[in-house]
Design an enzyme around this catalytic site. Sequence first.
Site, mmCIF file in Angstrom:
data_model
loop_
_atom_site.group_PDB
_atom_site.id
_atom_site.type_symbol
_atom_site.label_atom_id
_atom_site.label_comp_id
_atom_site.label_asym_id
_atom_site.label_seq_id
_atom_site.Cartn_x
_atom_site.Cartn_y
_atom_site.Cartn_z
ATOM 1 N N SER A 184 50.823 34.414 42.350
ATOM 2 C CA SER A 184 50.309 35.113 41.174
ATOM 3 C C SER A 184 51.413 35.981 40.576
ATOM 4 O O SER A 184 51.979 36.832 41.279
ATOM 5 C CB SER A 184 49.146 36.023 41.567
ATOM 6 N N MET A 207 36.825 34.854 44.839
ATOM 7 C CA MET A 207 37.607 36.093 44.850
ATOM 8 C C MET A 207 37.467 36.751 46.219
ATOM 9 O O MET A 207 36.347 36.960 46.699
ATOM 10 C CB MET A 207 37.118 37.046 43.755
ATOM 11 N N MET A 220 40.237 36.966 33.626
ATOM 12 C CA MET A 220 39.382 38.088 34.013
ATOM 13 C C MET A 220 39.163 38.930 32.754
ATOM 14 O O MET A 220 39.653 40.052 32.609
ATOM 15 C CB MET A 220 40.052 38.912 35.132
HETATM 16 C C1 DX5 Z 1 43.379 40.290 41.445
HETATM 17 C C2 DX5 Z 1 44.084 39.034 40.984
HETATM 18 C C3 DX5 Z 1 44.786 38.370 42.133
HETATM 19 C C4 DX5 Z 1 45.902 39.214 42.602
HETATM 20 C C5 DX5 Z 1 46.268 38.784 43.977
HETATM 21 O O1 DX5 Z 1 42.477 40.650 40.475
HETATM 22 O O2 DX5 Z 1 43.152 38.113 40.495
HETATM 23 O O3 DX5 Z 1 45.335 37.118 41.743
HETATM 24 O O4 DX5 Z 1 47.010 39.056 41.760
HETATM 25 O O5 DX5 Z 1 47.171 39.728 44.394
HETATM 26 P P1 DX5 Z 1 47.441 39.949 45.927
HETATM 27 O O6 DX5 Z 1 47.841 38.592 46.466
HETATM 28 O O7 DX5 Z 1 48.560 40.942 45.918
HETATM 29 O O8 DX5 Z 1 46.163 40.457 46.528
HETATM 30 ZN ZN ZN Z 2 43.858 35.663 40.022
#
Ligand code: DX5
Ligand code: ZN
Length: 222
Positions: free
Chosen positions: A7, A136, A67
């Site tokens: 990400s 999630m 999101m």
């Molecule tokens: C959170 C995002 C995730 C986030 C993951 O809202 O949707 O994709 O970037 O980040 P890490 O891997 O650092 O938890």
């Molecule tokens: Zn994400």
Amino acid sequence: MTIIAPSILSADFGRLADDVQAVEAAGADWIHVDVMDGHFVPNITIGPLVADAVRKATSLPVDVHLMIESPDMYLEDFVKAGADRITVHQETCPHLHRTLQRIRDLGAFPGVALNPSTPIATLQDVIPYLELVLVMTVNPGFGGQAFIPTSTKKIRAARELLEKEGRGEVPIQVDGGVGPETASRVVGAGADVLVAGSAVFGHPDGAGEGVRALRSSISTSH
Ligand code: DX5
Ligand code: ZN
């Protein structure tokens, strides 16, 4: 083979193309683009402009995670920017069936994301129309949060529902708190695609090492 989708939320935006190319060189499979509008989630990140910059920096699939409220308003912009996959939140789509059809008509693969408190059963009536389920594993909005332990049970439930409905080929993606210490747990529960932000771009030896460490944490356990 488990898919690794770094990400860019945790990437260095002063050298985004370099970071994207570093994870591609290290064997990442997709690039996950976290779009946040400050309404659906309490953070504002990026939009089609940055998806376009990612598109220009890599040949890997661009996996856009919306999101945002009213995602229908932006589907065309993200496909034009080069999104190969667009995942919308069940919680933001009152006409989810139509939204998924529209993503497909625009030429991208449609996915549905569920927040930690949204049951898998809410996917029941759109299983035939989706090409990815995103479970999630943190509350959306920020990188670097702790993995929610009950997520593994939810991943199993998603796998069971897809198999029951004859859609066993649909990949399950997990997102949030995924790293070497949680990867084997989620893969064991049925996850196919691992989104990782801080575990990759926050790795002390660089993003490439972050990808390699994540990949080896899976292979050693399977
Ligand atoms: C959170 C995002 C995730 C986030 C993951 O809202 O949707 O994709 O970037 O980040 P890490 O891997 O650092 O938890
Ligand atoms: Zn994400």
